[in-house]
Scaffold this motif. Structure first.
Motif, PDB file in Angstrom:
ATOM      1  N   LEU A 148       0.714  -1.258   0.018  1.00  0.00           N
ATOM      2  CA  LEU A 148      -0.071   0.060  -0.025  1.00  0.00           C
ATOM      3  C   LEU A 148       1.026   1.410  -0.096  1.00  0.00           C
ATOM      4  CD1 LEU A 148      -2.609  -1.155   2.568  1.00  0.00           C
ATOM      5  CD2 LEU A 148      -3.157  -0.527   0.196  1.00  0.00           C
ATOM      6  N   ILE A 199       0.260  -2.140  -4.837  1.00  0.00           N
ATOM      7  CA  ILE A 199      -1.111  -2.725  -4.589  1.00  0.00           C
ATOM      8  C   ILE A 199      -1.939  -2.660  -5.860  1.00  0.00           C
ATOM      9  CG2 ILE A 199      -2.553  -0.732  -3.683  1.00  0.00           C
ATOM     10  CD1 ILE A 199      -2.776  -4.272  -2.218  1.00  0.00           C
ATOM     11  N   ARG A 219      -1.228  -8.364  -5.892  1.00  0.00           N
ATOM     12  CA  ARG A 219      -2.371  -8.900  -5.272  1.00  0.00           C
ATOM     13  C   ARG A 219      -2.762 -10.185  -5.156  1.00  0.00           C
ATOM     14  NH1 ARG A 219      -7.475  -5.292  -5.512  1.00  0.00           N
ATOM     15  NH2 ARG A 219      -6.666  -3.093  -5.362  1.00  0.00           N
ATOM     16  N   LEU A 262      -3.402 -11.902  -1.669  1.00  0.00           N
ATOM     17  CA  LEU A 262      -4.632 -12.573  -1.479  1.00  0.00           C
ATOM     18  C   LEU A 262      -4.339 -14.041  -1.349  1.00  0.00           C
ATOM     19  CD1 LEU A 262      -6.558 -10.831  -4.197  1.00  0.00           C
ATOM     20  CD2 LEU A 262      -6.948 -10.867  -1.716  1.00  0.00           C
ATOM     21  N   ARG A 301     -16.623  -8.414   1.287  1.00  0.00           N
ATOM     22  CA  ARG A 301     -15.369  -8.683   1.346  1.00  0.00           C
ATOM     23  C   ARG A 301     -14.958 -10.182   1.660  1.00  0.00           C
ATOM     24  NH1 ARG A 301     -12.703  -8.457   6.322  1.00  0.00           N
ATOM     25  NH2 ARG A 301     -14.227  -6.770   7.018  1.00  0.00           N
ATOM     26  N   ALA A 331     -15.683 -11.833  -1.861  1.00  0.00           N
ATOM     27  CA  ALA A 331     -14.466 -11.271  -2.808  1.00  0.00           C
ATOM     28  C   ALA A 331     -13.308 -12.301  -2.473  1.00  0.00           C
ATOM     29  CB  ALA A 331     -13.993 -10.082  -2.829  1.00  0.00           C
ATOM     30  N   PHE A 346     -11.492 -15.277  -5.016  1.00  0.00           N
ATOM     31  CA  PHE A 346     -10.035 -15.386  -5.226  1.00  0.00           C
ATOM     32  C   PHE A 346      -9.689 -16.911  -4.946  1.00  0.00           C
ATOM     33  CE2 PHE A 346      -5.949 -15.788  -3.742  1.00  0.00           C
ATOM     34  CZ  PHE A 346      -5.172 -15.308  -4.752  1.00  0.00           C
ATOM     35  N   LEU A 355      -8.763 -10.891  -8.641  1.00  0.00           N
ATOM     36  CA  LEU A 355      -7.876 -10.036  -8.029  1.00  0.00           C
ATOM     37  C   LEU A 355      -8.191  -8.495  -7.604  1.00  0.00           C
ATOM     38  CD1 LEU A 355      -5.225 -11.662 -10.441  1.00  0.00           C
ATOM     39  CD2 LEU A 355      -5.272 -11.973  -7.872  1.00  0.00           C
ATOM     40  N   MET A 356      -8.744  -7.902  -8.658  1.00  0.00           N
ATOM     41  CA  MET A 356      -9.041  -6.491  -8.462  1.00  0.00           C
ATOM     42  C   MET A 356     -10.447  -6.137  -7.802  1.00  0.00           C
ATOM     43  SD  MET A 356      -6.090  -6.317  -9.936  1.00  0.00           S
ATOM     44  CE  MET A 356      -5.964  -4.569 -10.080  1.00  0.00           C
ATOM     45  N   GLU A 357     -11.237  -7.154  -7.304  1.00  0.00           N
ATOM     46  CA  GLU A 357     -12.277  -6.649  -6.814  1.00  0.00           C
ATOM     47  C   GLU A 357     -12.421  -6.000  -5.641  1.00  0.00           C
ATOM     48  OE1 GLU A 357     -14.875 -10.356  -6.723  1.00  0.00           O
ATOM     49  OE2 GLU A 357     -16.231  -9.116  -5.666  1.00  0.00           O
ATOM     50  N   LEU A 358     -11.311  -6.428  -4.596  1.00  0.00           N
ATOM     51  CA  LEU A 358     -11.329  -5.557  -3.230  1.00  0.00           C
ATOM     52  C   LEU A 358     -10.662  -4.333  -3.662  1.00  0.00           C
ATOM     53  CD1 LEU A 358      -9.894  -8.346  -0.788  1.00  0.00           C
ATOM     54  CD2 LEU A 358     -12.136  -7.207  -0.828  1.00  0.00           C
ATOM     55  N   ASP A 359     -11.040  -3.341  -2.732  1.00  0.00           N
ATOM     56  CA  ASP A 359     -10.443  -1.862  -2.880  1.00  0.00           C
ATOM     57  C   ASP A 359      -9.334  -2.007  -1.785  1.00  0.00           C
ATOM     58  OD1 ASP A 359     -11.594  -1.466  -0.497  1.00  0.00           O
ATOM     59  OD2 ASP A 359     -13.176  -0.285  -1.179  1.00  0.00           O
ATOM     60  N   GLU A 360      -8.449  -0.850  -2.192  1.00  0.00           N
ATOM     61  CA  GLU A 360      -7.213  -1.026  -1.422  1.00  0.00           C
ATOM     62  C   GLU A 360      -7.545  -0.975   0.158  1.00  0.00           C
ATOM     63  OE1 GLU A 360      -4.441   2.198  -2.718  1.00  0.00           O
ATOM     64  OE2 GLU A 360      -4.808   1.753  -4.641  1.00  0.00           O
ATOM     65  N   ALA A 420      -9.339  -2.692   1.963  1.00  0.00           N
ATOM     66  CA  ALA A 420      -9.700  -3.987   2.407  1.00  0.00           C
ATOM     67  C   ALA A 420      -8.470  -4.562   2.583  1.00  0.00           C
ATOM     68  CB  ALA A 420     -10.272  -4.725   1.346  1.00  0.00           C
TER      69      ALA A 420
END
Lengths: 595, 595
Positions: free
Chosen positions: A320, A342, A348, A352, A555, A558, A562, B585-590, B592
């Motif tokens: 981040l 990020i 990611r 993840l 959350r 998601a 993944f 991979l991209m679904e979560l925002d930063e 999270a």
């Protein structure tokens, strides 16, 4: 540079909402284990581990342990003794121990979460109290009453710690080869002589006494594993009334130079006619030792989890913060010279992977710990039987998969840091070095895999697997009409079927040729671990949906996506490898392996 | 405890029988590169690496490098300087260098095998001469004639070594961010100022001078990667006639504390108006640096191979010797207290993974090196174009896969040793620690994967992939009627088709969303590596069949079977992960990701 923040909220969600331990606690009459009380315990544990243990993790590694050869005394790194005192004063040594011996008798599930925090904060430090827990279990289940009074109470109080002395220079996995001797002397005592290696916490300066549980052979013992007995051999002699006497000739001869866990003394222990007592029945020592080993195996699994959690926390914070290169889909921070790591899909992917393996592992480890609570507390023989079968099945999965994933995830955390991941200052390399022992001690991954597939599955006609699959089927059939869960329930149901099918195929192949079992074991272990986590991820989504917290539900969904899309497909490779059997492994003769 | 025996016979088989380099050498007119001569070179290299380098591998690690802060001088471990002298006296520094500058101009393929031996024997030592090779290439291709005379000749002679100075504290993968400045001063010279980090061999005591190749910005340079120039900055100033002058203010400020390669000094280099010369065109420094980087990337891939080979040798020796438990299919050594580890299928699984990845990697690395030879020596523009495309495609695969496999295989070697694998004395943990840098330096695996899939495949319309697939199709269609090869040719042909298909699918998905490229990259890299090795394993079987040596043919067939049955199925998981794209991979925002 290597921070830790205990994930108390996530732990509470895991324990109560996903695993729903409170329902079980209520059935077991564990009244002291309300959500409020347990959350308060977790908060206290978070404070202790974050403020006392985490700050001496890196310094403990660079300082390491020292042995004074003349006295055989080991000094732990600066701050370790003080931290242990605070641990004792906080009452943590007796957290899950029986009230009769001074403990608080909280559920093992709660103990598991506290343990995870300790391992995240300072795994090498955690190794000193760890084996006390195993010794407690062995004494509880196999000791005589006077032994419990004499040895268990001081352990629960934190004045003494325990060790497990199994390995010898020529025997690790194969305990049948061990040579340490026990000669009966006066007063029901024994004189123990032999050399044990790889003894974690074999000596240290944290407590006034150390209780070694030692495997040895009686003079008339049969050869192999049927001639092994278990003895209590304290560092300072202990009379039947519990009073401490003179120094026993049970002395640390040297400490190993290791890849990691430098702050955890790994000792060569020389027993030179040391005074000890028999625990349990002569020649049945392996049974008693298995009690300790199973406890220790779950504990080592939690070490893996603890490392993944800390690796994830640091890697995500770095990703981040660190600005490097632009997003492939266009700048995300045009005001800055580059985007944070990020934004990159592969960063990611690594984060993840750590995150979903950590959370999923926590659910699984709690499920296993809950079986320990049921086994200990339930009045229903049927419930205990079910818990025993499930625990036996889950233990090698928890031990081996969580530790293997800790090797993988500490690897990912290093990669996220790039070159800085290799530098001691940033702390990621220490996590990776420390993770590396967890797939070896308390039985290598290969040994766990044989235990899972051979002993726990084929030999028991799949008793534990059936229990687990029963839960999967119950969950899937309970949610066939749940549109929110459809994307998880369908593949989970299919994977469960494949798991069963694969097990039957291996069983058949093993009857034809036992090497097919050995050939399949590790792939089967991973296959099992990934499907088990798929079950828990589906349940986590269901629990989050139930919570009414939309952010949480989104959350978890998601994360589960993944997991199902990027991690679960690893089962394809494991299944394919299993199906080809042992032939290609056994074709070459030994000479072909000479380099 | 950590032995090494250079696999000269296997190397010769790989170079001449499998890769059939002699045919190419003949076409290129490399007359000095006959099989006899090369085998003699390999034998000499084996002697040197086994008797001089291997014995100081473990001692170099425990001793490490020392920095005298006052003078900024680094001392290498005991024996390193003497070993380097012998290396120079043996003529090894000029092995593949142009004859015009004192080199022997042997093919790079031969250099690659010598390099592998060095890395097996003592990777951290090998890092000192390693970057000289990159500097040689950069000077050859981008330097002016006087620069080559002044700098190249002493490097070839071994009196000086080279370094690459790219990374700065705030920029690693993203070189566009770099800040080091170059101010023009008198006589076409420049004054270089800035701080570089992670400079391998930035200072040492092996040679009288060190030639730093430094990326920096001219005063009027555009921002980003288009404003970077490359400079030669020697430790001791060098006049245009090659004469050495006074100390340049290019000084090591500190050395990093690392997980491994302790004997290889990783320096923070402070340039404080240090005198240097521009190489090549202003603001085109990245092009010149890529020349060095590509050379260095192949070289790091060879480090991975060297580690796998040594790990395998030690683990297999241990597995043949160590007695532990009985075979599942009944005792194999009833006369002994237990069977050797080698009887256990899972031990063989780990050993054969190392063995087949080592041998397969060697074929692949030689194929890549052979393209360097063609590029350098061929008079046919068409052949050079083909070699260039194939080399560009293979370089990231060799760099990333061979190093990732070294992480995996050193892991396996530790596991074979059980707890002893964690103890420094046995040497396996050192291999694992040393392996861990190879997936980071010279571009992380993630960076290699983006290079492979983005730059080398999607951007170039699959030019390199088509070249490789052409070879696969040629091989498969040339052996459709070969019953001996059928078990390999059929799945290979299918995998090649999937490779092509997958590439097209990713290309399409990338047009829709560029993040799909980043999401697929690492899985695509591994997929490519495993299929490439399947091709080489099929060719190895064919080569062994051709040899008329029945034992060799049976051995290679057994190894290839293992590879096809147990390793190649890993592609299933990678393909499945690729197909699900970037969405999960991209679904979560930063937010999270905040732990």
């Amino acid at each position: 540079m290597n921070k830790y923040q205990a994930p108390v909220k996530e732990m509470s969600f895991a324990l109560f909402d996903v695993v729903q331990a409170d329902k079980v606690f209520a059935e077991l009459g564990a009244d002291s284990a309300s959500r409020d009380i347990i959350e308060a315990v977790l908060e206290e544990s978070a404070k202790f581990t974050q403020s006392v243990l985490a700050p001496i993790y890196q310094s403990g590694d660079s300082e390491g342990c020292r042995l004074d050869v003349a006295s055989g005394s080991v000094s732990t790194p600066t701050g370790f003794k003080e931290a242990y005192q605070q641990f004792v004063e906080g009452g943590w040594t007796g957290l899950t121990a029986p009230e009769a011996y001074g403990g608080q008798h909280l559920p093992e599930t709660v103990g598991a979460l506290v343990k995870e925090m300790i391992d995240s904060a300072n795994l090498p430090w955690g190794n000193y109290p760890l084996l006390s827990h195993g010794a407690t279990e062995a004494l509880k289940q196999h000791g005589e009453e006077w032994q419990r009074a004499a040895f268990l109470a001081p352990i629960v109080e934190g004045r003494w710690t325990g060790t497990m002395c199994l390995t010898e220079p020529h025997c690790g996995s194969d305990l049948g080869l061990l040579k340490t001797k026990a000669e009966p002397v006066a007063d029901g005592k024994y004189a123990i002589s032999g050399t044990k290696i790889f003894i974690t916490g074999g000596d240290h300066d944290l407590t006034e006494n150390i209780v070694h549980l030692v495997l040895a052979r009686l003079p008339d013992a049969p050869a192999g594993t049927k001639g092994i007995s278990l003895f209590i051999v304290p560092k300072f002699k202990v009379a039947r009334d519990g009073s401490m006497g003179e120094r026993n000739p049970a002395v640390c001869g040297s400490i190993e130079h290791k890849m990691g866990i430098h702050a955890s003394a790994t000792c060569v222990m020389n027993f030179d006619g040391a005074e000890g007592y028999l625990i349990g029945t002569a020649n049945k020592g392996l049974n008693a030792m298995f009690t300790m080993m199973n406890t220790a195996r779950l504990a080592v699994g939690l070490q893996g989890l603890g490392l993944i959690e800390r690796a994830y926390q640091n890697a995500s914070a770095y990703a981040l913060d660190r600005l490097q290169s632009r997003s492939l889909s266009g700048p995300k921070r045009p005001d800055k010279p580059a985007d944070p790591l990020i934004v990159h899909p592969d960063i990611r992917r690594m984060l993840l992977t750590c995150r979903t393996l950590a959370e999923g592992s926590r659910y699984l480890a709690l499920q296993a710990s809950l079986q320990v609570d049921i086994l200990e507390r339930s009045e229903s023989a049927e419930a205990r039987q079910a818990a025993d079968e499930l625990l036996g099945f889950l233990t090698p999965i928890v031990k081996a998969c969580l530790t293997e994933w800790s090797v993988e995830c500490t690897y990912h955390a290093q990669q996220v840091f790039g070159g800085h991941g290799y530098i001691a200052e940033w702390g990621m390399e220490q996590l990776a070095r420390d993770a590396r022992i967890t797939t070896m001690y308390e039985g290598t991954t290969g040994i766990q895999a044989l235990d899972l597939l051979g002993r726990k599955t084929i030999q028991l006609q799949g008793a534990g697997l059936k229990r687990f699959l029963g839960l999967v089927v119950e969950f899937c059939s309970g949610h066939t009409k749940n549109v929110q869960l459809a994307e998880f329930v369908a593949p989970l149901a299919q994977m469960a079927q494949e798991w069963q099918q694969l097990t039957m195929e291996i069983g058949k192949a093993t009857m034809e040729n036992p090497d097919n079992l050995g050939a399949a074991a590790v792939d089967y272990l991973f296959f099992s671990g990934y499907v088990a986590l798929a079950y828990w991820w589906a349940r986590a989504v269901e629990a989050a949906d139930r919570s009414g917290n939309a952010e949480l539900a989104a959350r978890k969904r998601a994360l589960a996506r993944f997991y199902f899309q990027k991690i679960l497909p690893r089962t394809f490779s494991h299944a394919a490898a299993i199906k080809t059997g042992a032939a290609s492994l056994m074709e070459l003769d030994e000479a072909a392996f000479v380099a």
